[in-house]
Scaffold this motif. Structure first.
Motif, PDB file in Angstrom:
ATOM      1  N   ASN A 153      15.348  -4.515 -26.417  1.00 49.35           N
ATOM      2  CA  ASN A 153      14.320  -4.231 -25.839  1.00 49.35           C
ATOM      3  C   ASN A 153      13.847  -5.404 -27.834  1.00 49.35           C
ATOM      4  O   ASN A 153      12.988  -5.621 -27.758  1.00 49.35           O
ATOM      5  CB  ASN A 153      13.887  -3.244 -26.184  1.00 49.35           C
ATOM      6  CG  ASN A 153      13.696  -2.635 -27.140  1.00 49.35           C
ATOM      7  OD1 ASN A 153      14.779  -1.703 -27.537  1.00 49.35           O
ATOM      8  ND2 ASN A 153      12.836  -1.629 -28.889  1.00 49.35           N
ATOM      9  N   SER A 154      14.747  -5.026 -28.707  1.00 49.82           N
ATOM     10  CA  SER A 154      14.352  -5.644 -30.033  1.00 49.82           C
ATOM     11  C   SER A 154      14.635  -6.976 -29.765  1.00 49.82           C
ATOM     12  O   SER A 154      14.975  -7.981 -30.675  1.00 49.82           O
ATOM     13  CB  SER A 154      14.775  -5.015 -31.223  1.00 49.82           C
ATOM     14  OG  SER A 154      15.821  -4.458 -31.034  1.00 49.82           O
ATOM     15  N   GLY A 202       7.151  -9.228 -32.171  1.00 48.79           N
ATOM     16  CA  GLY A 202       7.859  -9.446 -33.393  1.00 48.79           C
ATOM     17  C   GLY A 202       8.145  -8.220 -34.541  1.00 48.79           C
ATOM     18  O   GLY A 202       8.441  -8.451 -35.820  1.00 48.79           O
ATOM     19  N   GLY A 203       7.835  -7.308 -33.630  1.00 50.36           N
ATOM     20  CA  GLY A 203       8.343  -5.060 -34.349  1.00 50.36           C
ATOM     21  C   GLY A 203       7.209  -5.004 -34.903  1.00 50.36           C
ATOM     22  O   GLY A 203       7.020  -4.090 -35.432  1.00 50.36           O
ATOM     23  N   SER A 228       9.267  -2.860 -30.333  1.00 47.89           N
ATOM     24  CA  SER A 228       9.787  -4.044 -30.800  1.00 47.89           C
ATOM     25  C   SER A 228       9.421  -4.755 -30.557  1.00 47.89           C
ATOM     26  O   SER A 228       9.365  -6.302 -30.431  1.00 47.89           O
ATOM     27  CB  SER A 228      10.978  -4.123 -30.725  1.00 47.89           C
ATOM     28  OG  SER A 228      11.500  -4.105 -28.941  1.00 47.89           O
ATOM     29  N   ALA A 229       7.537  -5.327 -29.917  1.00 48.36           N
ATOM     30  CA  ALA A 229       7.064  -5.976 -29.208  1.00 48.36           C
ATOM     31  C   ALA A 229       6.720  -6.781 -31.205  1.00 48.36           C
ATOM     32  O   ALA A 229       6.445  -6.355 -31.466  1.00 48.36           O
ATOM     33  CB  ALA A 229       6.203  -5.329 -28.610  1.00 48.36           C
ATOM     34  N   GLY A 258      10.529   1.440 -25.787  1.00 48.78           N
ATOM     35  CA  GLY A 258      10.977   0.483 -26.300  1.00 48.78           C
ATOM     36  C   GLY A 258       9.281  -1.175 -26.573  1.00 48.78           C
ATOM     37  O   GLY A 258       9.979  -2.365 -27.053  1.00 48.78           O
ATOM     38  N   GLY A 305      14.139 -11.858 -31.074  1.00 51.46           N
ATOM     39  CA  GLY A 305      13.209 -11.035 -32.129  1.00 51.46           C
ATOM     40  C   GLY A 305      11.994 -10.549 -31.273  1.00 51.46           C
ATOM     41  O   GLY A 305      10.940 -10.313 -32.244  1.00 51.46           O
ATOM     42  N   GLY A 306      12.359 -10.195 -30.998  1.00 51.53           N
ATOM     43  CA  GLY A 306      11.742  -8.845 -29.861  1.00 51.53           C
ATOM     44  C   GLY A 306      10.458  -8.862 -28.737  1.00 51.53           C
ATOM     45  O   GLY A 306       9.899  -8.371 -27.940  1.00 51.53           O
ATOM     46  N   MET A 339      11.242  -8.087 -23.383  1.00 51.81           N
ATOM     47  CA  MET A 339      10.319  -7.541 -22.693  1.00 51.81           C
ATOM     48  C   MET A 339      10.904  -5.508 -21.651  1.00 51.81           C
ATOM     49  O   MET A 339      11.306  -6.803 -21.146  1.00 51.81           O
ATOM     50  CB  MET A 339       8.912  -7.526 -22.188  1.00 51.81           C
ATOM     51  CG  MET A 339       8.216  -8.486 -23.361  1.00 51.81           C
ATOM     52  SD  MET A 339       7.441  -7.594 -24.825  1.00 51.81           S
ATOM     53  CE  MET A 339       6.926  -5.430 -24.367  1.00 51.81           C
TER      54      MET A 339
END
Lengths: 154, 154, 154, 154
Positions: free
Chosen positions: C100-101, B104-105, B101-102, B98, C104-105, C108
């Motif tokens: 997870n996304s 903001g991707g 996507s951290a 996961g 805006g991500g 977490m």
């Protein structure tokens, strides 16, 4: 004949940067001034690349100032100037007019962000928010002064 | 008595960082490999803080890769590891699942981003995008090799 | 006849929230564990609403972890659960797959974010990033333990 | 000897916050004023941390106002002041010039956002958008008045 890589042969840059303990000294000076003038502040310290090292929201610091303090420190470190310098340079009719909304609005032109400069080199940034801009700036300056004094004493 | 500030008394950190010329050498190695395998690429070089130093979109490089290449270089420099290491660590059931996507991707887990490491220190990042992930990675590696060779010859 | 507003007549909610000093105690416990295991970390403390109170990047903490640590603390406080609980709940085929996304991500799902709970109420969040997820989590737990111990002693 | 944790020993902060029912009362006052002046509005109520509690777009409310109303309420609650105060403080040549684009543009300086204050404490925010700024403000004020009246009667 090839020879082993020697450090002095690199084109690489050598950068001075605030460390974690330096950040706490800056924070201490700013926090103490904020307490003295009775305005709870958000205080942010970044390295010379604008990346956050330390942040503190004093009890009563504004929610909106969480981002603004960080962005003031980011702008000061990244652009190597006080945020209020952009304030005057971005007035209507001036050359940098409109710059305030750059970088998704992270480019701060309101007073309260200062670069941390050692021997002429920017090594970080400090940003304050929650008071009047002049108060934010005074606390940022207090951070720098405390840092500067602490270095002399070492 | 106060004495003048001596550099060695600072807590300050000293950082090695890619310079502008270094970035061009990395770029050259990656570009040449991309031309060799016939895949026009987007190539990004960041410093060790993840901030962009150089970027090039070869004729035919993908529009979507403009951001991806930069984010691969950012991730590799900032997290101090190859993006494909996150690829395996973030598979379903794995600990970093996961993570893609951290930020903001921006946290890239696809192959093609590598840290640039000198004497054990991360000094920058290189990120490629437009080909198959294995091709992106091969070109990033070619950039590192060319850089490494050029340093030996100096 | 109208009578003056009495506090007890409000529908208003009363919320417990971490203060600035509480945040420093949590930070202290997490930092000390990070130093003990030899992994420099990014450490973030938020209030119960997910707004940042304190942040610290130890020397060597990852740049990419600046945002991730904050978002882990935000997620834990805001969703009132450990981030790794989302990790299992969001595996392929599970009900929260893809969460997870979200935001805006910022949502977490990787271990390292824990809610701070006092007498059954979430009063804040702590988030760590830079190590393996299990290390991040261990440091977050160390923060909570130190905080809990410090309260018993008062 | 250790003794069980007593609530009064915590450093923890105690916060007053609008509840769900409070938000509806504010909404009711604002909506009724909007209907009275014939301008369908977007109405947003946040808690004291700026997080949304309630939102309503009346039939005919503007699409662009969905975000603006929320950001006005966020700004008023988070910065603890009316958005139009920023309006005057951020005029060219004034100290907060340029603040309008802060926080990704969420910092609203246009009239229509008011903090909800009970016994001197900010407990939430109300934001209106779709009409002329003076109309937005009038409706926000109507929300506050209705809320205030309803509390007196309890």
């Amino acid at each position: 004949m090839e020879k082993p890589i020697q450090n002095e042969e690199f084109i690489m840059l050598t950068i001075k940067r605030l460390g974690c303990d330096d950040a706490q000294i800056l924070m201490e000076g700013a926090r103490s001034k904020a307490a003295h003038i009775g305005v709870p502040m958000c205080i942010a310290i970044t390295d010379e690349s604008g990346n956050l090292i330390a942040f503190e929201r004093m009890n009563g610091g504004k929610i909106t100032s969480i981002t603004i303090a960080q962005d003031k420190a980011f702008t000061a470190a990244g652009a190597k100037k006080a945020t209020h310098e952009y304030g005057s340079a971005s007035q209507p009719g001036s050359a940098a007019y409109g710059i305030n909304s750059a970088i998704g609005g992270r480019l701060m032109v309101v007073a309260g962000g200062l670069p941390v400069i050692i021997e002429g080199e920017v090594v970080g940034g400090i940003g304050l928010s929650s008071g009047m801009p002049a108060q934010d700036l005074a606390c940022a300056q207090a951070g720098l002064e405390h840092f500067s004094n602490s270095m002399v004493q070492r």
